[in-house]
Each structure stands twice: as structure tokens, then as C-alpha cells.
Design a protein around this motif. Structure first.
Motif, PDB file in Angstrom:
ATOM      1  N   UNK A   9       0.785  -1.173  -0.064  1.00  0.00           N
ATOM      2  CA  UNK A   9       0.057   0.030  -0.122  1.00  0.00           C
ATOM      3  C   UNK A   9       0.849   1.469   0.188  1.00  0.00           C
ATOM      4  N   UNK A  10       2.033   1.276   0.397  1.00  0.00           N
ATOM      5  CA  UNK A  10       2.812   2.474   0.665  1.00  0.00           C
ATOM      6  C   UNK A  10       3.328   2.901  -0.574  1.00  0.00           C
ATOM      7  N   UNK A  11       3.447   1.858  -1.487  1.00  0.00           N
ATOM      8  CA  UNK A  11       3.794   2.226  -3.148  1.00  0.00           C
ATOM      9  C   UNK A  11       2.838   2.772  -4.063  1.00  0.00           C
ATOM     10  N   UNK A  12       1.588   2.554  -3.522  1.00  0.00           N
ATOM     11  CA  UNK A  12       0.466   2.988  -4.415  1.00  0.00           C
ATOM     12  C   UNK A  12       0.707   4.554  -4.944  1.00  0.00           C
ATOM     13  N   UNK A  13       0.282   4.646  -6.034  1.00  0.00           N
ATOM     14  CA  UNK A  13       0.259   5.900  -6.701  1.00  0.00           C
ATOM     15  C   UNK A  13      -0.752   6.718  -6.185  1.00  0.00           C
ATOM     16  N   UNK A  14      -0.769   8.037  -6.025  1.00  0.00           N
ATOM     17  CA  UNK A  14      -1.969   8.839  -5.727  1.00  0.00           C
ATOM     18  C   UNK A  14      -2.057  10.180  -6.676  1.00  0.00           C
ATOM     19  N   UNK A  15      -2.914  10.277  -7.258  1.00  0.00           N
ATOM     20  CA  UNK A  15      -3.184  11.426  -8.112  1.00  0.00           C
ATOM     21  C   UNK A  15      -2.779  12.648  -7.279  1.00  0.00           C
TER      22      UNK A  15
END
Ligand code: ZN
Length: 181
Positions: A162-168
Motif C-alpha cells: 500500500x505504501x507504494x500505491x500511486x496517488x493523483x
């Protein structure tokens, strides 16, 4: 950032909703519910309460609670090395979930917060009721909005990072910062 004093009430509220959904959890699990504000310091508007049941190097099972009108911000699960990225299926257990995916702009029931117009790019609206499910392909952008009474959903996924998820939204900080108060 989130205040320590906001966490316990949010965990209790989430636990009540999980139990209302008919999902059995132990009392000791309530304090392990992660309360994420995504660094936006406005939990009732942007956030998620996440109970992780299983998180191994290969798969994860969670229960996600969204309070009424709470938004889990737009993100995607990126490729990491040889791994094409997390594949995730959500299944609704209780309430109503407004879900936004890539595709034609059909937003009608939900709305994008004015100050965040540019960072919510997935605008194809789907409404999920209990018993309905959806699978996200790796890399596909998505975000969620809790309905009038909120939403309780299961999340089943391949390898959890989850900590590598990309956020817009560049203002997002995925690792929750707690301030003592
Ligand atoms: Zn996701």
C-alpha cells in the motif's frame, strides 16, 4: 496528520459498522483498525478505516470502512519490478459505495470536492450495493465515496504494498502521521 484522540472513536465507529454488516470481529481487532487520513488532515472528508486480516508477501484480505460521504482518494497500484501491480477485488458487505473508475465522465450521484477538481481524474461512476463486487486491474486508477450511511467492503488482493500505491493528489501522504494531543 491525525490527532491521537480522533483514532479511537473512529476505530469504534468502524467496528460498529463492520458488526452491523454481520461480519464477526474480535474486540482485540478493533484497536488494530488502521485509521488513514492520507495526510489531508480532514478525516470525515478524506480517509478510510482498514482492518487487515491477512497480509503476507503474496496476498492480502482486508475490511475497509468508509464513513458517510468519506472519500478514499484516487490511486492506482503500480508495477513493482517484475510484478505487474496489485490486483484487487472489492466486495460490498453493507451500505452503498460510489466507485469511480477510468472511462467516460458519468459522475452524477457523487461529487468531487471543489478544491480537488484536478486530482480526481477517474470519473466513471459505479454504484455498488451489498453482494456486488468489482475487480481492478493493476495500474487502473480508482477512488471511492461512502454513501449516505457509509460503506463496509471486503478487499481481496494480491501482494500488498500500500505504501507504494500511486496517488493523483500530490498532497497525499500515505503513511498516517499521528500527533499526540
Ligand atoms: Zn485500490
Amino acid at each position: 496528520m491525525i490527532k491521537r484522540s480522533e483514532i479511537v472513536p473512529a476505530q469504534k465507529r468502524a467496528a460498529d459498522m463492520i458488526r452491523k454488516a454481520g461480519i464477526v470481529i474480535r474486540d482485540t481487532e478493533v484497536e488494530s483498525i488502521a485509521v488513514a487520513d492520507f495526510g489531508l488532515s480532514n478525516l470525515s472528508r478524506f480517509g478510510a478505516q482498514i482492518l487487515t486480516w491477512v497480509e503476507t508477501a503474496r496476498y492480502g484480505v482486508k475490511v475497509i470502512v468508509l464513513f458517510p460521504h468519506q472519500i478514499l482518494p484516487e490511486h492506482w497500484h503500480p508495477r513493482v519490478g517484475d510484478d505487474p501491480g496489485k490486483e484487487e477485488t472489492i466486495r460490498m458487505a453493507w451500505g452503498i459505495l460510489y466507485q469511480y473508475v477510468e472511462g467516460s465522465d458519468t459522475i452524477q450521484l457523487g461529487s468531487i470536492p471543489k478544491e480537488k477538481e484536478t486530482v480526481f481524474t477517474a470519473r466513471h461512476e459505479m454504484v455498488l450495493h451489498p453482494g456486488e463486487q468489482f475487480t481492478f486491474s493493476p495500474g487502473a486508477k480508482h477512488w471511492f465515496l461512502g454513501g449516505e450511511e457509509g460503506a463496509v467492503l471486503y478487499s481481496f488482493s494480491s501482494v500488498v504494498r500500500d505504501t507504494l500505491d500511486g496517488f493523483t493528489d500530490p498532497e497525499i501522504v500515505r503513511v498516517t502521521q499521528i500527533i499526540e494531543d
